[in-house]
Design a protein around this motif. Structure first.
Motif, PDB file in Angstrom:
ATOM      1  N   ALA A  79      26.080  38.810  42.080  1.00 31.32           N
ATOM      2  CA  ALA A  79      27.063  39.880  41.898  1.00 31.32           C
ATOM      3  C   ALA A  79      28.462  39.293  41.757  1.00 31.32           C
ATOM      4  N   VAL A  80      28.782  38.305  42.579  1.00 32.76           N
ATOM      5  CA  VAL A  80      30.100  37.658  42.491  1.00 32.76           C
ATOM      6  C   VAL A  80      30.251  36.946  41.153  1.00 32.76           C
ATOM      7  N   MET A  81      29.147  36.463  40.604  1.00 35.08           N
ATOM      8  CA  MET A  81      29.206  35.778  39.314  1.00 35.08           C
ATOM      9  C   MET A  81      29.495  36.726  38.154  1.00 35.08           C
ATOM     10  N   SER A  82      29.643  38.012  38.419  1.00 38.03           N
ATOM     11  CA  SER A  82      30.111  38.942  37.394  1.00 38.03           C
ATOM     12  C   SER A  82      31.587  38.698  37.105  1.00 38.03           C
ATOM     13  N   PHE A  83      32.249  37.912  37.960  1.00 39.50           N
ATOM     14  CA  PHE A  83      33.666  37.563  37.862  1.00 39.50           C
ATOM     15  C   PHE A  83      34.584  38.770  38.016  1.00 39.50           C
ATOM     16  N   MET A 105      29.049  45.179  25.848  1.00 40.28           N
ATOM     17  CA  MET A 105      29.802  44.457  26.871  1.00 40.28           C
ATOM     18  C   MET A 105      29.919  42.983  26.522  1.00 40.28           C
ATOM     19  N   MET A 106      31.046  42.392  26.911  1.00 40.72           N
ATOM     20  CA  MET A 106      31.173  40.955  26.735  1.00 40.72           C
ATOM     21  C   MET A 106      31.164  40.286  28.099  1.00 40.72           C
ATOM     22  N   MET A 107      30.686  39.069  28.155  1.00 45.17           N
ATOM     23  CA  MET A 107      30.567  38.328  29.415  1.00 45.17           C
ATOM     24  C   MET A 107      31.906  37.696  29.750  1.00 45.17           C
ATOM     25  N   HIS A 108      32.417  38.007  30.915  1.00 46.65           N
ATOM     26  CA  HIS A 108      33.662  37.402  31.373  1.00 46.65           C
ATOM     27  C   HIS A 108      33.366  36.062  32.020  1.00 46.65           C
ATOM     28  N   MET A 109      34.205  35.090  31.773  1.00 44.26           N
ATOM     29  CA  MET A 109      34.066  33.771  32.384  1.00 44.26           C
ATOM     30  C   MET A 109      35.270  33.435  33.254  1.00 44.26           C
ATOM     31  N   THR A 110      36.131  34.410  33.497  1.00 43.75           N
ATOM     32  CA  THR A 110      37.259  34.286  34.408  1.00 43.75           C
ATOM     33  C   THR A 110      37.351  35.586  35.198  1.00 43.75           C
ATOM     34  N   PHE A 111      38.018  35.547  36.353  1.00 43.25           N
ATOM     35  CA  PHE A 111      38.164  36.762  37.148  1.00 43.25           C
ATOM     36  C   PHE A 111      38.934  37.810  36.369  1.00 43.25           C
ATOM     37  N   PHE A 112      38.512  39.048  36.509  1.00 47.55           N
ATOM     38  CA  PHE A 112      39.190  40.167  35.862  1.00 47.55           C
ATOM     39  C   PHE A 112      39.154  41.366  36.791  1.00 47.55           C
ATOM     40  N   TRP A 113      40.095  42.273  36.614  1.00 47.74           N
ATOM     41  CA  TRP A 113      40.153  43.510  37.390  1.00 47.74           C
ATOM     42  C   TRP A 113      39.618  44.634  36.523  1.00 47.74           C
ATOM     43  N   GLY A 114      38.983  45.582  37.109  1.00 43.52           N
ATOM     44  CA  GLY A 114      38.563  46.766  36.374  1.00 43.52           C
ATOM     45  C   GLY A 114      37.156  47.196  36.716  1.00 43.52           C
ATOM     46  N   LYS A 115      36.853  48.441  36.344  1.00 41.94           N
ATOM     47  CA  LYS A 115      35.553  49.028  36.657  1.00 41.94           C
ATOM     48  C   LYS A 115      34.520  48.772  35.579  1.00 41.94           C
ATOM     49  N   ASN A 116      34.910  48.221  34.450  1.00 42.45           N
ATOM     50  CA  ASN A 116      33.980  47.976  33.352  1.00 42.45           C
ATOM     51  C   ASN A 116      33.358  46.592  33.508  1.00 42.45           C
ATOM     52  N   GLY A 149      37.112  42.840  42.164  1.00 41.53           N
ATOM     53  CA  GLY A 149      36.751  43.808  43.190  1.00 41.53           C
ATOM     54  C   GLY A 149      35.457  43.426  43.895  1.00 41.53           C
ATOM     55  N   VAL A 150      34.468  42.975  43.135  1.00 41.50           N
ATOM     56  CA  VAL A 150      33.194  42.540  43.713  1.00 41.50           C
ATOM     57  C   VAL A 150      33.430  41.333  44.618  1.00 41.50           C
ATOM     58  N   PHE A 151      34.235  40.394  44.167  1.00 38.11           N
ATOM     59  CA  PHE A 151      34.546  39.210  44.970  1.00 38.11           C
ATOM     60  C   PHE A 151      35.195  39.603  46.292  1.00 38.11           C
ATOM     61  N   LEU A 152      36.173  40.496  46.232  1.00 40.74           N
ATOM     62  CA  LEU A 152      36.888  40.901  47.447  1.00 40.74           C
ATOM     63  C   LEU A 152      35.983  41.637  48.439  1.00 40.74           C
ATOM     64  N   VAL A 153      35.115  42.540  47.948  1.00 44.70           N
ATOM     65  CA  VAL A 153      34.241  43.249  48.894  1.00 44.70           C
ATOM     66  C   VAL A 153      33.172  42.313  49.457  1.00 44.70           C
ATOM     67  N   ALA A 154      32.750  41.309  48.696  1.00 44.55           N
ATOM     68  CA  ALA A 154      31.781  40.338  49.223  1.00 44.55           C
ATOM     69  C   ALA A 154      32.407  39.526  50.357  1.00 44.55           C
ATOM     70  N   VAL A 155      33.622  39.055  50.149  1.00 51.50           N
ATOM     71  CA  VAL A 155      34.309  38.302  51.199  1.00 51.50           C
ATOM     72  C   VAL A 155      34.571  39.195  52.411  1.00 51.50           C
ATOM     73  N   ALA A 156      35.017  40.424  52.164  1.00 50.09           N
ATOM     74  CA  ALA A 156      35.284  41.358  53.270  1.00 50.09           C
ATOM     75  C   ALA A 156      34.002  41.682  54.034  1.00 50.09           C
ATOM     76  N   GLY A 157      32.898  41.857  53.344  1.00 49.01           N
ATOM     77  CA  GLY A 157      31.627  42.142  54.008  1.00 49.01           C
ATOM     78  C   GLY A 157      31.149  40.982  54.859  1.00 49.01           C
ATOM     79  N   HIS A 158      31.271  39.758  54.330  1.00 49.16           N
ATOM     80  CA  HIS A 158      30.900  38.588  55.132  1.00 49.16           C
ATOM     81  C   HIS A 158      31.801  38.470  56.359  1.00 49.16           C
ATOM     82  N   ALA A 159      33.104  38.677  56.169  1.00 46.29           N
ATOM     83  CA  ALA A 159      34.044  38.556  57.288  1.00 46.29           C
ATOM     84  C   ALA A 159      33.773  39.622  58.352  1.00 46.29           C
ATOM     85  N   LEU A 160      33.607  40.867  57.936  1.00 45.83           N
ATOM     86  CA  LEU A 160      33.354  41.939  58.902  1.00 45.83           C
ATOM     87  C   LEU A 160      31.995  41.753  59.578  1.00 45.83           C
ATOM     88  N   GLY A 161      30.988  41.360  58.807  1.00 47.23           N
ATOM     89  CA  GLY A 161      29.677  41.093  59.389  1.00 47.23           C
ATOM     90  C   GLY A 161      29.726  39.970  60.407  1.00 47.23           C
TER      91      GLY A 161
END
Length: 159
Positions: A114-118, A33-44, A121-133
């Motif tokens: 977890a959000v720092m994985s860039f 695996m390579m470390m992403h330093m920008t937002f990316f989409w995907g399950k990998n 999808g992780v970013f969106l569910v974190a924001v959605a979880g905070h908002a819903l909570g």
């Protein structure tokens, strides 16, 4: 992007050049695996732990998203809960409050990592979880007294 390389090939079989003590160059194997330093989409992606949720494993990626979502909802719940009674012993109440604060801040740091994985999808569910909570535990929708007096045992969570 280099010719012949795309998101699915992360330099398989290639090595990194390493300058040894003898002045020569030696080949060191590269990780998968390579470390992403920008937002990316995907399950990998690697989220929180090395090798998790795994490469090309949609089910584990969805589980990782669910876990991040639940963590953010729990952080918001802990931010709004009131367990300590006014008549409690100050030392006991202080210990309970400190324990709750430690758990909340630990979970908040896990979400941050977890959000720092860039991964977008992780970013969106974190924001959605905070908002819903917040909607369920912090807003006036389900807690009409949120505009008056002390509503939580813990101070507000700040970024």
């Amino acid at each position: 992007m280099m010719a012949g390389m795309n998101d699915s090939s992360h330099m398989h079989g290639m090595g990194a050049m390493n300058n040894g003590t003898g002045g020569g160059m030696s080949m060191m194997p590269h990780r998968h695996m390579m470390m992403h330093m920008t937002f990316f989409w995907g399950k990998n992606a690697e989220i929180l732990f090395s090798g998790w949720p795994g490469h090309d494993n949609l089910g584990m990626y969805v589980l990782a998203l669910v876990i991040v979502f639940v963590l953010t909802v729990v952080v918001e719940w802990l931010s709004a809960c009131k367990f300590i009674k006014e008549s409690s012993n100050n030392v006991a109440a202080g210990l309970v409050q400190t324990l709750m604060y430690g758990i909340r801040i630990g979970l908040a740091y896990m979400v941050m990592l977890a959000v720092m994985s860039f991964n977008a999808g992780v970013f969106l569910v974190a924001v959605a979880g905070h908002a819903l909570g917040f909607f369920f535990f912090g807003s006036r929708a389900f807690n009409p007294s949120s505009g008056t007096g002390k509503t939580s045992d813990l101070p507000p969570l700040s970024c």
